[in-house]
Write an enzyme that holds these catalytic residues in place. Structure first.
Site, short mmCIF file in Angstrom:
data_model
loop_
_atom_site.label_atom_id
_atom_site.label_comp_id
_atom_site.label_asym_id
_atom_site.label_seq_id
_atom_site.Cartn_x
_atom_site.Cartn_y
_atom_site.Cartn_z
N ARG A 119 -16.12 57.41 29.53
CA ARG A 119 -15.61 56.27 30.28
C ARG A 119 -16.35 54.96 29.98
NH1 ARG A 119 -15.69 59.98 34.97
NH2 ARG A 119 -13.60 60.86 35.17
N LYS A 141 -11.04 43.64 20.57
CA LYS A 141 -9.82 44.42 20.39
C LYS A 141 -10.17 45.70 19.64
CE LYS A 141 -6.01 41.09 20.29
NZ LYS A 141 -4.92 40.56 19.43
N GLU A 183 -7.32 36.16 6.54
CA GLU A 183 -7.66 35.84 7.93
C GLU A 183 -8.39 34.51 8.03
OE1 GLU A 183 -6.56 37.26 10.51
OE2 GLU A 183 -6.15 39.37 10.09
N LYS A 225 -12.65 31.63 16.61
CA LYS A 225 -12.20 32.81 17.36
C LYS A 225 -12.99 32.97 18.66
CE LYS A 225 -10.72 37.53 17.15
NZ LYS A 225 -10.39 38.70 16.32
N GLU A 235 -5.65 38.16 25.89
CA GLU A 235 -4.45 37.72 25.19
C GLU A 235 -3.24 37.57 26.11
OE1 GLU A 235 -1.95 39.30 21.42
OE2 GLU A 235 -4.11 39.17 21.08
N ARG A 239 -4.81 33.25 23.07
CA ARG A 239 -5.33 34.17 22.06
C ARG A 239 -4.22 34.70 21.14
NH1 ARG A 239 -9.69 39.18 22.68
NH2 ARG A 239 -9.70 39.69 20.46
N ASN A 243 -2.56 35.44 16.07
CA ASN A 243 -1.71 36.42 15.39
C ASN A 243 -0.70 35.77 14.45
OD1 ASN A 243 -2.68 38.93 16.54
ND2 ASN A 243 -1.85 38.20 18.48
N HIS A 246 1.22 37.88 11.91
CA HIS A 246 1.02 39.29 12.22
C HIS A 246 2.30 40.00 12.65
CE1 HIS A 246 -3.13 38.17 11.83
NE2 HIS A 246 -3.56 39.36 12.19
N HIS A 250 2.39 43.17 10.54
CA HIS A 250 2.28 44.52 11.10
C HIS A 250 3.51 45.35 10.76
CE1 HIS A 250 -0.92 43.49 14.39
NE2 HIS A 250 -1.43 43.55 13.17
N HIS A 263 -4.30 45.14 5.28
CA HIS A 263 -3.94 44.30 6.42
C HIS A 263 -3.86 42.83 6.03
CE1 HIS A 263 -3.66 42.77 10.48
NE2 HIS A 263 -4.76 42.06 10.30
#
Length: 362
Positions: A119, A141, A183, A225, A235, A239, A243, A246, A250, A263
């Protein structure tokens, strides 16, 4: 060494940037409570594992190591379960700190393991690729992939520190370096027009791995960032602008099986599509869209997507994490360095943009 800070109140953390930082025991010591578990891959661990182990032991930690398979396909439930097996076999408790040594795949997987093992345990990012140093190691993330989409199962879990040794970029394969530049370009195009202009002026130095240019690119990307993450950690707003490219990217990664396109390569082609879509709806001037495509090409990155069926594009983009109320939302540009989130775009226009950019089948 230079240091930045991600300002998140009691969960704030440093980003240390410089050459030779893997060996600096004093950078790790504040974040260790007992055991350190180095999580890396079969390529990176032989290069830097011994040095990292020595530094962690000098900082007072007992150290265990785990090498994962290399590549995007490792971001899976099966690999995550392997990590849990090793942590449990070693009887590691909540005083363990996971140390992620590698690129974005290692960092994403290690962070998700840390978020869920017993946890929530601490983790440190030690990124060794350009893409990880400028983007994925910062912001918390963490995720694994699902067959239907990239990063679909994960958590927001901030590291306790990011230690970016830019000297590790000396051993980075050329293709990985170029993928990381996608990026960097994204940060300029989405958030900072002056930085984009700097990239146009210094792309040759970056490709030649000139240390000063790389340090500046990593530092400015992290500054941009970190500021966005401090404002919108989970996000819910700004934020999402990180992307850019993306939604398309993706979809490309998922359609091609998470591996044949890196990527950064998929994001590069996605940025060209996003810039073209921005131009078609009257947000972005044509010369700025051309500047983006030209810089991406100079970086040796793809400017066209692979040939995919229209139905495949629709299915994969429909489950994009930025979607809301059943509608796909795209990150578009209303000027260089000025990204915005836009919904309600006519699907036929999106189809036209994709079709115009896709190379003809042989």
């Amino acid at each position: 060494m230079e240091s930045l800070r991600v300002a998140l109140g009691s969960r704030s953390y440093p980003i240390h940037l410089g050459a030779g930082l893997i060996d600096r025991a004093e950078l790790y010591a504040p974040h260790l409570r007992g055991t350190a578990a180095i999580l890396s891959n079969e390529v990176v661990l032989p290069l830097y594992g011994a040095r990292l182990r020595k530094a962690l032991e000098a900082a007072g930690a007992r150290v265990t190591e785990l090498a994962l398979p290399d590549g995007e396909a490792a971001k899976s439930w099966q690999t995550l379960d392997l990590v849990f097996d090793r942590l449990l076999e070693a009887r590691l408790g909540r005083d363990t700190t996971i140390v992620a040594l590698g690129g974005g795949v290692v960092g994403d997987l290690a962070g998700f393991a840390a978020a869920t093992y017993q946890r929530d345990i601490a983790f440190v990012q030690v990124p060794t690729t350009l893409l990880a140093q400028v983007d994925s190691s910062v912001g918390g993330k963490t995720a694994i992939n699902h067959a239907r989409g990239k990063n679909m199962v994960g958590a927001f879990h901030q590291p306790v520190a990011v230690i970016s040794d830019v000297a590790t970029l000396d051993t980075l394969p050329e293709r990985e370096l170029r993928a990381g530049l996608a990026e960097v370009i994204k940060h300029g195009a989405a958030l900072d027009a002056d930085f984009f202009s700097w990239l146009e002026a210094h792309m040759d130095e970056l490709l030649a791995r000139e240390r000063a240019a790389l340090v500046h690119a990593v530092r400015r990307s992290c500054e941009l960032k970190a500021a966005v993450v401090a404002e919108d950690e989970r996000e819910t707003g700004r934020r999402a602008l990180l992307n850019l490219g993306h939604t398309f990217g993706h979809a490309i990664e998922a359609a091609t099986g998470f591996g044949s396109w890196l990527h950064g390569e998929a994001v590069a082609a996605g940025m060209v599509l996003a810039a073209e879509l921005s131009t078609r709806i009257g947000l972005l001037e044509r010369p700025d869209a051309e500047r983006i495509a030209r810089l991406i090409a100079r970086a040796g990155l793809p400017t066209r997507p692979p040939a995919l069926a229209r139905s495949q594009w629709h299915e994969l983009m429909s489950i994009d994490k930025k979607s809301a109320a059943g509608r796909v939302r795209f990150v578009l540009l209303e000027g260089m360095g000025r990204a915005k989130l836009q919904a309600g775009i006519d699907q036929r226009l999106v189809d036209e943009v994709i079709a115009a950019a896709t190379p003809p089948s042989l």
